[in-house]
Design an enzyme around this catalytic site. Structure first.
Site, PDB file in Angstrom:
ATOM      1  N   HIS A 371       0.811  -1.226   0.000  1.00 33.53           N
ATOM      2  CA  HIS A 371       0.000   0.000   0.000  1.00 33.53           C
ATOM      3  C   HIS A 371       0.836   1.264   0.000  1.00 33.53           C
ATOM      4  CE1 HIS A 371      -3.958  -1.897   0.962  1.00 33.53           C
ATOM      5  NE2 HIS A 371      -3.177  -2.816   1.520  1.00 33.53           N
ATOM      6  N   LYS A 562      -8.667  13.944   4.682  1.00 33.96           N
ATOM      7  CA  LYS A 562      -7.800  12.767   4.650  1.00 33.96           C
ATOM      8  C   LYS A 562      -6.761  12.960   5.734  1.00 33.96           C
ATOM      9  CE  LYS A 562      -6.632  13.818   0.286  1.00 33.96           C
ATOM     10  NZ  LYS A 562      -6.541  12.654  -0.569  1.00 33.96           N
ATOM     11  N   ARG A 563      -5.965  11.904   6.013  1.00 33.88           N
ATOM     12  CA  ARG A 563      -4.897  12.082   6.986  1.00 33.88           C
ATOM     13  C   ARG A 563      -3.999  13.249   6.569  1.00 33.88           C
ATOM     14  NH1 ARG A 563      -4.333   8.239  11.271  1.00 33.88           N
ATOM     15  NH2 ARG A 563      -2.411   9.380  11.688  1.00 33.88           N
ATOM     16  N   LYS A 568       0.657  14.449   1.004  1.00 33.20           N
ATOM     17  CA  LYS A 568      -0.712  14.760   0.560  1.00 33.20           C
ATOM     18  C   LYS A 568      -0.886  16.266   0.304  1.00 33.20           C
ATOM     19  CE  LYS A 568      -2.674  10.761   3.036  1.00 33.20           C
ATOM     20  NZ  LYS A 568      -3.358   9.950   2.012  1.00 33.20           N
ATOM     21  N   THR A 670      -8.656   6.488  -1.898  1.00 40.40           N
ATOM     22  CA  THR A 670     -10.017   5.966  -2.053  1.00 40.40           C
ATOM     23  C   THR A 670     -11.026   7.078  -1.766  1.00 40.40           C
ATOM     24  OG1 THR A 670      -9.768   5.098   0.187  1.00 40.40           O
ATOM     25  CG2 THR A 670      -9.594   3.511  -1.619  1.00 40.40           C
ATOM     26  N   LYS A 674     -14.801   8.330  -3.394  1.00 46.98           N
ATOM     27  CA  LYS A 674     -16.009   8.651  -2.615  1.00 46.98           C
ATOM     28  C   LYS A 674     -16.571  10.017  -3.022  1.00 46.98           C
ATOM     29  CE  LYS A 674     -13.999   5.753   0.881  1.00 46.98           C
ATOM     30  NZ  LYS A 674     -13.048   5.691   2.016  1.00 46.98           N
TER      31      LYS A 674
HETATM   32  C1  26Q Z   1       3.006   0.507  10.598  1.00 44.54           C
HETATM   33  C2  26Q Z   1       3.861   0.124  11.608  1.00 44.54           C
HETATM   34  C3  26Q Z   1       3.776   0.714  12.858  1.00 44.54           C
HETATM   35  C4  26Q Z   1       2.791   1.651  13.103  1.00 44.54           C
HETATM   36  C5  26Q Z   1       1.911   2.027  12.099  1.00 44.54           C
HETATM   37  C6  26Q Z   1       2.029   1.460  10.829  1.00 44.54           C
HETATM   38  C7  26Q Z   1       1.094   1.853   9.763  1.00 44.54           C
HETATM   39  C8  26Q Z   1      -0.253   1.989  10.003  1.00 44.54           C
HETATM   40  C9  26Q Z   1      -1.113   2.363   9.003  1.00 44.54           C
HETATM   41  C10 26Q Z   1       1.565   2.072   8.484  1.00 44.54           C
HETATM   42  C11 26Q Z   1       0.682   2.439   7.464  1.00 44.54           C
HETATM   43  C12 26Q Z   1      -0.668   2.577   7.724  1.00 44.54           C
HETATM   44  C13 26Q Z   1      -1.653   2.967   6.717  1.00 44.54           C
HETATM   45  C14 26Q Z   1      -1.401   3.068   5.424  1.00 44.54           C
HETATM   46  C15 26Q Z   1      -2.446   3.489   4.479  1.00 44.54           C
HETATM   47  O1  26Q Z   1      -3.550   3.843   4.867  1.00 44.54           O
HETATM   48  N1  26Q Z   1      -2.165   3.446   3.176  1.00 44.54           N
HETATM   49  C16 26Q Z   1      -3.146   3.820   2.185  1.00 44.54           C
HETATM   50  O2  26Q Z   1      -3.796   2.642   1.733  1.00 44.54           O
HETATM   51  C17 26Q Z   1      -4.890   2.967   0.901  1.00 44.54           C
HETATM   52  C18 26Q Z   1      -5.594   1.676   0.550  1.00 44.54           C
HETATM   53  O3  26Q Z   1      -4.831   0.942  -0.357  1.00 44.54           O
HETATM   54  C19 26Q Z   1      -4.437   3.716  -0.331  1.00 44.54           C
HETATM   55  O4  26Q Z   1      -5.570   4.114  -1.038  1.00 44.54           O
HETATM   56  C20 26Q Z   1      -3.612   4.938   0.053  1.00 44.54           C
HETATM   57  O5  26Q Z   1      -3.054   5.539  -1.086  1.00 44.54           O
HETATM   58  C21 26Q Z   1      -2.509   4.541   1.020  1.00 44.54           C
HETATM   59  O6  26Q Z   1      -1.819   5.684   1.469  1.00 44.54           O
END
Ligand code: 26Q
Length: 847
Positions: A371, A562-563, A568, A670, A674
């Site tokens: 991702h 978004k985050r 971004k 995503t 929406k």
């Molecule tokens: C990992 C290790 C330790 C702590 C936190 C994390 C962690 C947590 C959440 C790393 C990444 C995330 C989230 C990533 C994320 O939301 N990625 C998004 O995924 C979407 C679905 O595929 C995409 O549409 C987005 O582009 C992408 O940024």
């Protein structure tokens, strides 16, 4: 009293499964009395919510049991979706709609003098995810159930979800999200399927009876995992799948055991260790911190889940030959990638299989979804930490790596660089385990989440792996569920669409194409416009209530939710706002198309620059919103505590969707889908799924700006100098100078120096390179909005052409091209006595 079985069966059908308005009213009253323990004179809104939730839950249970029985009897292949996050959103409305209970319940409540909307809105939202990745997992569960695919989602029952965000003095403040405080009517605890998970200690080798080398893991601590099941109903079918979330508990034996051995404090410490594991969701997306507790969480839920999967499999099999034909395990990013080593451990150490056989099963079972392209977001764990927490897994990873590097050496003799780059272990001052490499080596398929993203995974991020195993790589463009993101979030639009083209779009989103026939119908356009206006009006009221800001419903609702992350580029959006502000200040009589620029999103609590971005936005808002020259022209709003529910409210109210990440950085996105599905037009870069959205809706219905991913790379190679853009662009220079001089932070003039320094001296995400293109494109947006008839046509075409972005399409592709699974339709049949629990029933074990 009549206790004839026949009479009891009638009772069960009417009160616990009946769907007539009468049966539902009776069930509500019953549940209020017997579950909530209140009668009507004392019941409050929450009591009614619980009574309603249990009424709906009863109607899910029968379908869930029938679903589990069918999977068990047919011994179907099952998809196991492993994810550290499931951002499912509110469940009452979802379950009512997917079960087809919305209408009768609405009527039953009305006849009892209650408002369904207030009960729906009163529900606490489970925030068990950070953003896109967690929400994608939730959309996938909805589509899997709707497509009647046997599937279980496995994750963690965090006691505290993503923090609640408050804005104080313009800064983000975090508050714990104690979402389980009042109980959760949607979960069913299953203490009978509890499993043990080991941590720490050491390993010992021995030779078994048949002379085989074996390893025994002597853990330091054993933790217990208890599953809590959340039913996941499909839309318009009888399938009810399961989301199984694990909660960590201390082992009972250990308290006594260690206590008796005399070490009381150690017993209490171990209890604390255990119960901390499922305590809280890590709030940092895209910036993994190498925290020990996070690795404990990952291993905990993965070990619980794999043990559960093996238990389910062994009910019908006495060896592992068919395991890969009965289980497809999907790794949602690398968060569950330890599963590769854990399945090996379970097969080798607990089930006494041989290495080659176990490895073949493992690789035919797992598939991995990437991702992210940000290299800092790739998970790596220090070898020292790994060895301390999971000594057996580290041995297994070294053994996998040894075999893998032999294969690489054979294919590329004497290419030391290749070995270094591909190894599962990163050498250096601190040796680290590369989780993406483990996931790739241990899987039969690796996929990206949009076409561009997949190309970059193949050509850049995992280039060596693609060269070695090109057939392993696939693309699966993300999607969203049209049930939550159109039907539930925008009922008036859904109704208008259904009136025109029927309701088949709900299960086949390509049907929306039929709306194209109505773009030239002025009456249809007027109704379309009216709906957008009404959604904007509602959202404006929300803003008035929560921010105390009055916004103009006829202005462009320009939304970025978004985050908050540098890639971004919320700050690029803010630079545009300041540019508009300066233009109006320079010419207060300027004829401009009024805009309301709305931001929302959480910053990771430890992410300094993201928190600064929020402070910048709120500071600009303070100046703009209080300047009389801006009146009727420009407003800036930061809506706090962005969530799934707030998204459901905001997307339908948007005219313009901001999808402005640096090209090559957003894997898919995503939110972009929406917005578009709710009739907003997009201003965006050629990044992630934007590329495909633009392809689908047509270039003429999409506002494109900015460098391409290739141009970003090239410019970086040439040596990007952001300061040159500053020096050569007066409007940009003015904006930057104002920020640097404290114009937007008079009480603390140097407040934004960190942002200025980052932009002028590094500008990792190339805001300055894209600034002029963005500002020009925004001007095109404004001009286009003046011709509102044409804007409406573009809005309709956006919706009509969103068919591709249904998660039903995405999931159908995963099923065919990765999982090799088929649908199973569920017959409900009639109740038998054993269904009603009148005899001792055979417990259907499949979740
Ligand atoms: C990992 C290790 C330790 C702590 C936190 C994390 C962690 C947590 C959440 C790393 C990444 C995330 C989230 C990533 C994320 O939301 N990625 C998004 O995924 C979407 C679905 O595929 C995409 O549409 C987005 O582009 C992408 O940024």
């Amino acid at each position: 009293m009549n206790t004839q079985p026949n009479d009891l069966r009638v009772y069960v059908e009417d009160d616990r499964t009946g769907t007539t308005v009468e049966a539902l009213k009776r069930a509500l009253a019953d549940n209020l009395y017997y579950i909530q323990g209140k009668d009507e004179s004392f019941a409050n809104l929450y009591d009614y919510y619980m009574a309603l939730a249990y009424t709906v839950r009863d109607r899910l249970v029968h379908r869930r049991i029938k679903t589990a029985q069918a999977y068990y009897e047919k011994d179907t292949k099952v998809v196991y979706y492993l994810s550290a996050e499931f951002l499912i959103g509110r469940l009452l409305i979802n379950n009512l709609i997917n079960l087809g209970l919305y209408e009768p319940i609405n009527q039953a409540l009305q006849e009892s003098g209650l408002s369904l909307d207030s009960l729906i809105e009163g529900e606490e939202e489970p925030g068990l995810g950070n953003g896109g990745l967690g929400r994608l997992a939730a959309c996938f569960l909805d589509s899997l159930a709707t497509l009647e695919i046997p599937a279980i989602g496995y994750g963690i029952r965090y006691e505290f979800g993503i923090f609640d965000q408050e804005i104080r003095d313009g800064w983000q403040v975090e508050r714990p999200d104690n979402w389980l405080r009042f109980g959760n009517p949607w979960e069913i605890p299953r203490p009978d399927y509890m499993v043990e998970v080991k941590f720490g200690g050491h390993t010992e080798s021995y030779t078994d009876a048949s002379g085989q080398y074996r390893v025994r893991w002597m853990p330091r601590i054993t933790v217990y995992g208890t599953p809590y099941d959340i039913p996941i109903p499909g839309y318009g079918c009888n399938t009810v799948n399961t989301l199984r979330l694990w909660a960590a508990r201390a082992g009972q034996d250990f308290d006594f055991h260690v206590f008796n051995a005399g070490d009381y404090t150690q017993a209490v410490a171990a209890k604390t260790f255990s119960e901390n594991i499922s305590k809280v969701l890590y709030p940092n997306d895209h910036t993994p911190q190498g925290r020990e507790l996070r690795l404990q969480q990952q291993y905990f839920f993965v070990s619980c889940s794999l043990q559960d999967i093996i238990r389910l499999y062994l009910r019908k099999h006495n060896n592992f030959d068919a395991f890969p034909d009965k289980a497809a395990i999907q790794l949602n990013d690398t968060h569950p990638a330890i599963g590769v080593a854990e399945l090996m451990r379970l097969l080798l150490d607990e089930h006494q299989l041989e290495w080659d056989y176990a490895w073949d099963i493992t690789r035919r079972t797992f598939a991995y979804t990437n991702h992210t392209l940000l290299s800092e977001a790739l998970e790596r764990w220090p070898v020292s930490l790994f060895g301390r927490l999971l000594p057996r897994h580290l041995e297994i990873i070294y053994a996998i790596n040894h075999e893998f590097l032999m294969e690489v050496r054979q294919r590329y003799p004497s290419d030391a660089g290749k070995l270094m780059r591909m190894s599962l272990i990163e050498e250096g001052e601190e040796k680290q385990v590369r989780m993406a490499h483990l996931a790739c080596v241990g899987s039969h398929t690796v996929n990206g989440v949009a076409a561009l993203h997949t190309e970059l995974v193949k050509k850049e991020l995992m280039r060596d792996f693609y060269e070695l195993w090109p057939q392993k790589f696939q693309s699966k463009t993300n999607g969203i569920t049209p049930r939550r993101w159109l039907l539930m979030s925008n009922p008036p639009l859904a109704e208008l669409i259904t009136e025109k083209i029927g309701d088949r779009w709900l299960k086949d989103l390509d049907e929306l194409r039929k709306l194209e026939a109505f773009v030239d119908d002025p009456q249809f356009r007027a109704r379309w416009r009216q709906i957008k206006h009404d959604r904007k009006f509602s959202f404006a009221q929300y803003i008035q209530r929560h921010n105390g800001i009055e916004v103009d419903v006829n202005s462009i609702f320009d939304i970025q939710i978004k985050r908050i992350h540098e890639y971004k580029r919320q700050i690029l959006n803010a630079l545009h706002v300041i540019t508009l502000y300066n233009r109006i200040k320079a010419n207060p009589d300027l004829e401009i198309v009024p805009r309301t620029v709305i931001f929302g999103g959480k910053a990771a609590p430890g992410y300094f620059m993201a928190k600064m971005a929020i402070k910048l936005i709120t500071s600009v808002a303070d100046v703009v919103n209080n300047d009389p020259d801006m009146r009727g022209r420009l407003k800036v709003v930061f809506v706090s505590n962005y969530s799934v529910s707030l998204g459901q409210f905001a997307y339908p109210a948007a005219d313009l969707s901001e999808q402005i990440s640096t090209a090559g950085k957003e894997a898919s996105g995503t939110g972009n889908m929406k917005f578009s599905l709710n009739g907003a037009l997009t201003i965006g870069t050629l990044d992630g799924a934007n590329v495909e959205i633009r392809e689908e809706v047509g270039a003429e219905n999409f506002f494109l700006f900015g460098l391409t991913a290739q141009e970003v790379t090239d410019l970086k190679m040439q040596g990007y100098r952001p300061i040159d853009y500053y020096n050569s662009n007066p409007a940009l220079k003015q904006v930057i100078d104002q920020l640097a001089s404290g114009f937007f932070s008079p009480k603390e003039p140097t407040l934004f120096m960190s942002i200025i320094d980052s932009l002028l001296n590094h500008d990792e995400y190339m805001l300055l390179a894209d600034y002029q293109s963005y500002v020009d494109c925004q001007e095109q947006v404004s001009q286009a909005f003046r011709d509102y008839e044409n804007w409406t046509r573009m809005s309709i075409l956006n919706v009509a052409r969103m068919g591709k972005f249904s998660s039903d399409r995405t999931i159908a592709e995963y099923c065919r091209e990765i999982w090799n699974v088929e649908p199973v339709s569920i017959e409900l049949g009639t109740y038998s006595q054993s269904d009603a629990g009148l005899k001792i029933p055979k417990v259907p074990e499949l979740a």
